[in-house]
Write a protein that holds these residues in place. Structure first.
Motif, short mmCIF file in Angstrom:
data_model
loop_
_atom_site.label_atom_id
_atom_site.label_comp_id
_atom_site.label_asym_id
_atom_site.label_seq_id
_atom_site.Cartn_x
_atom_site.Cartn_y
_atom_site.Cartn_z
N THR A 43 0.83 -1.20 0.00
CA THR A 43 0.00 0.00 0.00
C THR A 43 0.87 1.25 0.00
O THR A 43 0.56 2.24 -0.69
CB THR A 43 -0.94 -0.01 1.22
OG1 THR A 43 -1.82 -1.12 1.10
CG2 THR A 43 -1.74 1.26 1.33
N ASP A 158 -5.97 -0.87 -4.80
CA ASP A 158 -5.42 -1.39 -3.54
C ASP A 158 -6.37 -2.42 -2.95
O ASP A 158 -7.37 -2.07 -2.34
CB ASP A 158 -5.20 -0.25 -2.55
CG ASP A 158 -4.39 -0.70 -1.34
OD1 ASP A 158 -4.04 -1.90 -1.27
OD2 ASP A 158 -4.09 0.14 -0.48
N GLU A 159 -6.07 -3.68 -3.15
CA GLU A 159 -6.89 -4.79 -2.65
C GLU A 159 -8.37 -4.53 -2.91
O GLU A 159 -9.19 -4.59 -1.99
CB GLU A 159 -6.65 -5.01 -1.15
CG GLU A 159 -5.17 -5.05 -0.83
CD GLU A 159 -4.81 -6.18 0.14
OE1 GLU A 159 -5.65 -7.04 0.41
OE2 GLU A 159 -3.64 -6.20 0.56
#
Ligand SMILES: Nc1ncnc2c1ncn2[C@@H]1O[C@H](COP(=O)(O)OP(=O)(O)O)[C@@H](O)[C@H]1O
Ligand SMILES: [Mg+2]
Lengths: 335, 263
Positions: A43, A158-159
């Motif tokens: 991240t 991000d995920e």
């Protein structure tokens, strides 16, 4: 020259070095996954590209222009968050049109682009809804459309699938990949799920403790992991130790090293082309459908192997003594 | 719950209601007795027809609106910034916003008069406009605890950090983020803060009297000292205004469309 260049990127929070000498060149239109366990700095790398964190040192260039120092709202980079982050006070259409409105695009152009994006994500009729009226999967698709509408240079995710249930996760990841291909947009996708990364990426960056351990295609990462960490983190692994002379079942491999084999590299019985044969006893049988995963005790270790289901051959019973064979060429030396 | 505890609960409720409503009923009843022998609205008619009532009430309403605007402009960006960038400072900011509850208004106004009198470096009290501005800022201070709490509670219901980053990545600057994303999402909270501010400002006496502005509070006091029935009618009207504000808070909370999902 690569389209997106990240060179010698470093980030520390206080004394905590979170990203260490991170290097990555991404070609235009490439789909890159950052894969690694939680807390390894994925991240943080993404946030530095987006401009939400300032690198301690290093450079991030898009098309040769250095981004460091540019504010996030000047970078023209699309971002999709795990928690969707749709604006709750705006309708789906207003969410998708937000970026263009900021840019001062004329009303008609915004409407056209919003309709185009909603068609792209397969929700052409939901423009008038509010985010709370959508399912998680729909919200994330709207978030994707919102990020793509202003035609960003790079898309960061991000995920994005972590908050969704398993079924939606698989279908949406395929959809994201299809849309990415269609638009040809350069994309960095963060995930801790190796299956996700392997299935949709052009290349994968496996991260460990702030370092990019290996960069390669899913095929390379899976079959030729360059570090022990990558070998263990990606896919299942059977580890064999050689004896003092560097032999495994009488075959000379090299002293002082461990070797690993993927479950599909082990065969039940003596398969043609194999040179290592290990006596084993079956300890578990998992029938997965087209594949049967067996666990066996062999050469002092517990190993797992995959065999294809054959309707005419029932799987061996637990406790059966069998022979396992493998080819020394399929062994992955562990450093 | 056992029957005795239940009985006790009801008794407490009834006692509370009587404690509150008996004086109020007396107040209303007396305010209707301006004409001998019959109930009438004479007192109300007199009050509302009084040009001074209209002038002071109008002045206080205007001051309340100005106070609300100043309060929103100060509190929303502050609460937003504290939540986003300085979470460690929250206890301190909260403490500061609570000070007006502890420090009497009279202390604040004497401070103002001392600091901004006609022979000071910034002679705010020297002109009508300057005094009005001073009064509005004083009101803003008095309303601060309520405004800040309301807005901060509103901010808690949204993911401020992620929404801000989402907006930034779409090209938005701070003004746009505050005006188009943050404020609309805490609007209900801001409105409840605003109605509380309104209720406080309308009845406030100390600041207005000592700064010598023609506000509704000092007018209430003057009438109360000089007339028989009108003060009671005024008190009922003041109650009505406060209650209307409370009712409006309930109403906006119920009628906000996009926040329903969170409830
Ligand atoms: N703002 C921050 N301040 C201090 N430490 C942080 C901050 N952001 C991330 N970290 C630390 O950096 C490390 C990497 O975090 P992150 O990049 O979020 O990992 P990942 O996304 O791979 O799970 C973690 O140990 C985390 O605690
Ligand atoms: Mg993360």
């Amino acid at each position: 020259m690569a389209f997106l260049e990240i060179s010698h990127l470093e980030k520390s929070f206080g004394a905590n070095r979170v990203v260490k000498d991170f290097n990555l060149d991404v070609d235009k239109g490439e789909f890159i996954s950052l894969l690694g366990p939680s807390g390894c700095g994925k991240t943080t790398v993404l946030r530095m590209v987006a401009g939400f964190e300032n690198p301690s040192s290093g450079a991030i260039r898009i098309g040769g222009t250095d981004l460091v120092g540019k504010r996030p709202n000047q970078r023209n980079i699309g971002m999709v968050f795990q928690a969707y982050a749709l604006f709750p006070n705006l309708t789906v259409a207003e969410n998708v049109g937000f970026g263009l409105k900021i840019k001062g695009a004329p009303r008609a152009e915004i409407d056209r682009r919003v309709a185009e994006m909603l068609a792209l994500i397969g929700l052409p009729d939901l423009g008038g809804r509010y985010p709370f009226q959508l399912s998680g999967g729909q919200q994330q698709r709207v978030a994707l459309a919102r990020a793509l509408a202003p035609k960003p240079q790079v898309l960061l995710l991000d995920e994005p699938l972590s908050a969704l249930d398993a079924k939606v996760r698989v279908s949406l990841r395929n959809e994201i990949r299809a849309i990415q291909r269609e638009l040809g947009i350069t994309t960095i996708f963060v995930t801790h799920d190796q299956e996700e990364a392997l299935s949709i990426s052009d290349r994968i960056v496996v991260m460990n403790g702030g370092i990019a351990d290996q960069v390669g295609t899913p095929f390379e990462i899976y079959n030729r992991p360059s570090t022990r960490f990558v070998a263990h983190f990606v896919g299942q692994l059977n580890v064999f130790s050689t004896d003092g002379a560097g032999n495994l079942a009488g075959v000379q491999l090299g002293a002082g090293r461990d070797f690993a084999a993927r479950p599909e590299a082990l065969h039940l019985g003596r398969a043609p082309g194999t040179d290592i044969v290990l006596p084993a006893r079956i300890s578990e049988v998992h029938f997965l459908g087209s594949v049967i995963r067996l666990t066996a005790d062999a050469a002092g270790a517990r190993v797992s192997l995959d065999t294809f289901n054959r309707p005419d051959v029932p799987p061996p019973a637990i406790g059966t003594d069998v022979e396992l064979s493998l080819s020394s060429r399929d062994l992955i030396p562990l450093g | 719950m056992n029957p005795i505890a239940r009985l006790f609960g009801w008794a407490a409720l009834v006692f509370g209601l009587l404690y509150f409503f008996i004086p109020l009923t007396g107040l209303v009843e007396f305010s209707l007795k301006a004409r001998r022998g019959v109930y009438s609205l004479d007192a109300y008619a007199k009050v509302i027809g009084d040009p001074e009532f209209q002038a002071t009430f109008g002045y206080s309403v205007l001051m309340a609106l100005v106070t609300i605007v100043i309060g929103v402009l100060i509190v929303v960006p502050t609460a937003f910034w504290v939540r986003l960038k300085m979470p460690w400072a929250r206890p301190y900011v909260e403490f500061i916003t609570l000070l007006p509850l502890v420090i009497p208004a009279i202390v604040i106004v004497f401070g103002y008069i001392r600091l901004y009198n006609t022979s000071s470096w910034l002679p705010m009290t020297g002109s009508v406009m300057g005094t009005n501005i001073l009064l509005a800022f004083g009101y803003t201070v008095l309303a601060l605890p309520y405004m800040y709490r309301a807005v901060d509670t509103g901010l808690r219901t949204i993911d401020v950090a992620t929404l801000t980053e989402a907006a930034q990545s779409l090209g938005a600057g701070w003004g746009t983020i505050l005006g188009r994303i943050i404020l609309p999402n805490v609007l209900v909270a801001v409105l409840s803060g605003a109605f509380l501010t309104f209720a406080i400002v309308i009845g406030e006496f100390t600041l207005a009297a000592l700064l010598d502005r023609p506000a509704f509070g000092p007018y209430l006091q003057r009438i109360g000292a000089n007339k028989p029935y009108e003060p009671f009618a005024l008190a009922v009207i003041s109650f009505g205004i406060t209650w209307a504000c409370m009712g409006l808070i309930q109403l906006v909370t119920r009628f906000s469309k996009h926040t329903r999902a969170q409830n």
